[in-house]
Design an enzyme around this catalytic site. Sequence first.
Site, PDB file in Angstrom:
ATOM      1  N   CYS A 281       0.865  -1.185   0.000  1.00  0.00           N
ATOM      2  CA  CYS A 281       0.000   0.000   0.000  1.00  0.00           C
ATOM      3  C   CYS A 281       0.904   1.239   0.000  1.00  0.00           C
ATOM      4  O   CYS A 281       2.085   1.142  -0.354  1.00  0.00           O
ATOM      5  CB  CYS A 281      -0.973  -0.012   1.179  1.00  0.00           C
TER       6      CYS A 281
ATOM      7  N   ASN B 129       2.283   1.443   4.316  1.00  0.00           N
ATOM      8  CA  ASN B 129       2.576   0.167   5.010  1.00  0.00           C
ATOM      9  C   ASN B 129       2.250   0.257   6.504  1.00  0.00           C
ATOM     10  O   ASN B 129       2.875  -0.406   7.325  1.00  0.00           O
ATOM     11  CB  ASN B 129       4.051  -0.265   4.789  1.00  0.00           C
TER      12      ASN B 129
ATOM     13  N   CYS C 253      -1.441   0.797   7.314  1.00  0.00           N
ATOM     14  CA  CYS C 253      -2.879   0.496   7.455  1.00  0.00           C
ATOM     15  C   CYS C 253      -3.273  -0.755   6.672  1.00  0.00           C
ATOM     16  O   CYS C 253      -3.533  -1.814   7.257  1.00  0.00           O
ATOM     17  CB  CYS C 253      -3.727   1.680   6.993  1.00  0.00           C
ATOM     18  N   ARG C 254      -3.335  -0.665   5.356  1.00  0.00           N
ATOM     19  CA  ARG C 254      -3.928  -1.745   4.566  1.00  0.00           C
ATOM     20  C   ARG C 254      -3.010  -2.958   4.380  1.00  0.00           C
ATOM     21  O   ARG C 254      -3.438  -4.101   4.592  1.00  0.00           O
ATOM     22  CB  ARG C 254      -4.362  -1.210   3.190  1.00  0.00           C
ATOM     23  N   SER C 255      -1.750  -2.719   3.959  1.00  0.00           N
ATOM     24  CA  SER C 255      -0.919  -3.900   3.659  1.00  0.00           C
ATOM     25  C   SER C 255      -0.502  -4.688   4.899  1.00  0.00           C
ATOM     26  O   SER C 255      -0.454  -5.921   4.836  1.00  0.00           O
ATOM     27  CB  SER C 255       0.283  -3.530   2.781  1.00  0.00           C
TER      28      SER C 255
ATOM     29  N   ASP D  91      -8.088   3.949   0.889  1.00  0.00           N
ATOM     30  CA  ASP D  91      -7.141   4.345   1.927  1.00  0.00           C
ATOM     31  C   ASP D  91      -7.917   4.831   3.159  1.00  0.00           C
ATOM     32  O   ASP D  91      -8.639   5.818   3.079  1.00  0.00           O
ATOM     33  CB  ASP D  91      -6.279   5.479   1.350  1.00  0.00           C
TER      34      ASP D  91
HETATM   35  P1  4NP Z   1      -1.802   2.812   4.015  1.00  0.00           P
HETATM   36  O1  4NP Z   1      -2.441   4.182   4.551  1.00  0.00           O
HETATM   37  O2  4NP Z   1      -1.253   3.087   2.648  1.00  0.00           O
HETATM   38  O3  4NP Z   1      -2.970   1.866   3.979  1.00  0.00           O
HETATM   39  O4  4NP Z   1      -0.746   2.398   5.008  1.00  0.00           O
HETATM   40  C1  4NP Z   1      -1.715   5.379   4.601  1.00  0.00           C
HETATM   41  C2  4NP Z   1      -0.770   5.569   5.559  1.00  0.00           C
HETATM   42  C3  4NP Z   1      -0.064   6.744   5.631  1.00  0.00           C
HETATM   43  C4  4NP Z   1      -0.338   7.753   4.721  1.00  0.00           C
HETATM   44  C5  4NP Z   1      -1.290   7.574   3.757  1.00  0.00           C
HETATM   45  C6  4NP Z   1      -1.969   6.368   3.681  1.00  0.00           C
HETATM   46  N1  4NP Z   1       0.354   8.974   4.829  1.00  0.00           N
HETATM   47  O5  4NP Z   1       0.040   9.902   4.047  1.00  0.00           O
HETATM   48  O6  4NP Z   1       1.267   9.107   5.658  1.00  0.00           O
END
Ligand code: 4NP
Length: 153
Positions: free
Chosen positions: A8, A11, A13-15, A122
């Site tokens: 993702c 790294n 939240c989703r992955s 997201d």
């Molecule tokens: P992820 O979510 O891609 O599912 O881990 C996010 C985590 C951090 C950010 C964006 C999305 N960020 O902008 O820091």
Amino acid sequence: MTRVLFVCLGNICRSPTAEGVLRHMMDAMPDAPEVEIDSAGTGGWHVGNPPDPRAIEAAARRGIDLSALRVRQVTAADFDAFDYVLAMDRDNLRNLKALRPAQGGAALKLLLEFGEGGEVPDPYYGGEAGFDRAYALIEGACRGLIREIQARE
Ligand code: 4NP
């Protein structure tokens, strides 16, 4: 042996959720195929950090512990180290296509090709409901992914 990398943006939240869910499902399967599971982010902002507390909580509500996971950034070498590189959304997929070496061996797909199609939105800027929705999408796709892995063993 099948090697799966979930990717993702951050790294956090989703992955890592997908990593924990697939590992949990494989651990519960009698005669599970041998699978190496990892996750990474296309971005490097959170390298070395544990998952987002909201992702840890959403998984913990289902009996899955993500707290020991640590962020790493995806690299070109991952396309040789894994059989499947599975992106959460089309932005991730585009960034991964740009990183993929010409000879990169891994199958590069959206995770939800194994589930209900489309993207895992997201959840970072939303509330708990977004984490629950992401969890449900990821869980469904992991069931489909296991059938795919079983078919290639
Ligand atoms: P992820 O979510 O891609 O599912 O881990 C996010 C985590 C951090 C950010 C964006 C999305 N960020 O902008 O820091």
